[in-house]
Design an enzyme around this catalytic site. Structure first.
Site, PDB file in Angstrom:
ATOM      1  N   ASP A  19       0.831  -1.200   0.000  1.00 20.60           N
ATOM      2  CA  ASP A  19       0.000   0.000   0.000  1.00 20.60           C
ATOM      3  C   ASP A  19       0.868   1.253   0.000  1.00 20.60           C
ATOM      4  O   ASP A  19       1.972   1.257   0.562  1.00 20.60           O
ATOM      5  CB  ASP A  19      -0.907  -0.014   1.237  1.00 20.60           C
ATOM      6  CG  ASP A  19      -2.050   0.978   1.125  1.00 20.60           C
ATOM      7  OD1 ASP A  19      -2.356   1.417  -0.001  1.00 20.60           O
ATOM      8  OD2 ASP A  19      -2.641   1.328   2.165  1.00 20.60           O
ATOM      9  N   HIS A  36       2.681   3.506  -8.923  1.00 20.75           N
ATOM     10  CA  HIS A  36       2.489   2.070  -9.154  1.00 20.75           C
ATOM     11  C   HIS A  36       3.689   1.469  -9.883  1.00 20.75           C
ATOM     12  O   HIS A  36       4.098   0.346  -9.590  1.00 20.75           O
ATOM     13  CB  HIS A  36       1.208   1.846  -9.950  1.00 20.75           C
ATOM     14  CG  HIS A  36      -0.041   2.187  -9.186  1.00 20.75           C
ATOM     15  ND1 HIS A  36      -0.296   1.701  -7.913  1.00 20.75           N
ATOM     16  CD2 HIS A  36      -1.106   2.975  -9.508  1.00 20.75           C
ATOM     17  CE1 HIS A  36      -1.465   2.164  -7.494  1.00 20.75           C
ATOM     18  NE2 HIS A  36      -1.969   2.935  -8.439  1.00 20.75           N
ATOM     19  N   ASN A  67     -10.710  -2.582  -6.107  1.00 19.58           N
ATOM     20  CA  ASN A  67      -9.938  -1.580  -6.843  1.00 19.58           C
ATOM     21  C   ASN A  67     -10.562  -1.187  -8.172  1.00 19.58           C
ATOM     22  O   ASN A  67     -10.159  -0.178  -8.776  1.00 19.58           O
ATOM     23  CB  ASN A  67      -8.505  -2.076  -7.087  1.00 19.58           C
ATOM     24  CG  ASN A  67      -7.646  -2.066  -5.847  1.00 19.58           C
ATOM     25  OD1 ASN A  67      -6.667  -2.808  -5.761  1.00 19.58           O
ATOM     26  ND2 ASN A  67      -7.995  -1.241  -4.858  1.00 19.58           N
ATOM     27  N   VAL A 194      -6.960  -4.966   7.364  1.00 18.61           N
ATOM     28  CA  VAL A 194      -6.582  -6.120   6.542  1.00 18.61           C
ATOM     29  C   VAL A 194      -7.114  -6.035   5.124  1.00 18.61           C
ATOM     30  O   VAL A 194      -6.655  -6.760   4.238  1.00 18.61           O
ATOM     31  CB  VAL A 194      -7.027  -7.439   7.199  1.00 18.61           C
ATOM     32  CG1 VAL A 194      -6.391  -7.581   8.574  1.00 18.61           C
ATOM     33  CG2 VAL A 194      -8.550  -7.529   7.308  1.00 18.61           C
TER      34      VAL A 194
END
Length: 241
Positions: A19, A36, A67, A194
């Site tokens: 993340d 990314h 996503n 999580v």
């Protein structure tokens, strides 16, 4: 730092929620996709460090079922990144004896990406080193729902009896049925949740949340976290005498 964590109680299977790519890029006044791409480069470093640390299995969370809610531009960019990443890294994985697997719901992914995933799995099927599992269009609840559906179909077909359904039966239908449960789950970027990742498998995993954004995460920090893991007392609900 020891050469291997096997003797010191290190984890055999590490799972990582990667993340912070977008925030890393924003801090540098760059588009989220720039982050990314930077994060993808970090995967190689972590994979290469696994044998040194005695980590046999590494599972990384690349793209979740949630996503898809991101902008069309970002999703399209991520899909392009995945195709390029697999194409670029495939031969390197073979050379480095890394076995690649993908988990998640594949049908929603485009045909070219699915073909590359199949090719990577086939090309590395003989590899005996690090087992790299990439969670792509993956969600823990979705995985359990799909597994339950397959289990129910076997019950309906008479291949499985209802009384035989238990907590040892269901895992055989999960995407991860050939993998051990993760010993350690790491989440970067300071978020302490999580996020629907390996919900069934991580029931007794240790969790470590770090502030580091994924593009800044490397082998040195992984080593420190594995050393911290080795100091933990895993009792699995029991109490030491």
């Amino acid at each position: 730092m020891p050469d291997s964590f096997r003797e010191t109680g290190g984890p055999r299977h590490v799972a990582i929620i990667m993340d912070g790519n977008g925030r890393w890029a924003t801090m540098r006044h760059r588009p989220r996709l720039f982050g990314h791409h930077a994060g993808a480069k970090r995967v190689r470093e972590v994979v290469e460090a696994c044998p040194e640390f005695g980590v046999k299995y590494l599972t990384i969370f690349a793209f979740s079922t949630e996503n898809w809610r991101r902008t069309q531009v970002e999703v399209a960019g991520l899909m392009s990144l995945f195709r390029r990443y697999i194409t670029k890294e495939m031969q390197a994985f073979v050379k480095e004896n890394v076995r690649v697997r993908f988990i998640g719901d594949r049908p929603r992914l485009d045909a070219k990406l699915r073909a590359l995933m199949d090719e990577a799995e086939a090309m590395t099927a003989h590899c005996t080193g690090t087992n790299l599992t990439i969670a792509l269009n993956y969600g823990g609840r979705d995985e359990v729902a799909r597994a339950t559906r397959r289990l129910a179909e076997d019950v309906r077909a008479g291949r499985l009896q209802p009384e035989d359904v238990n907590e040892e039966t269901l895992p055989r239908y999960l995407d991860t049925h050939v993998l051990p449960d993760p010993d350690l789950v790491i989440r970067t970027s300071g978020e302490a949740r999580v996020s629907n990742f390996l919900l069934w498998q991580s029931a007794y995993s240790e969790y470590i949340f770090v502030d580091t954004l994924w593009p800044d995460f490397g082998a040195d920090e992984l080593g420190r976290l594995l050393a911290a893991f080795a100091e933990r007392d895993r009792r699995y609900g029991a109490v030491k005498a």
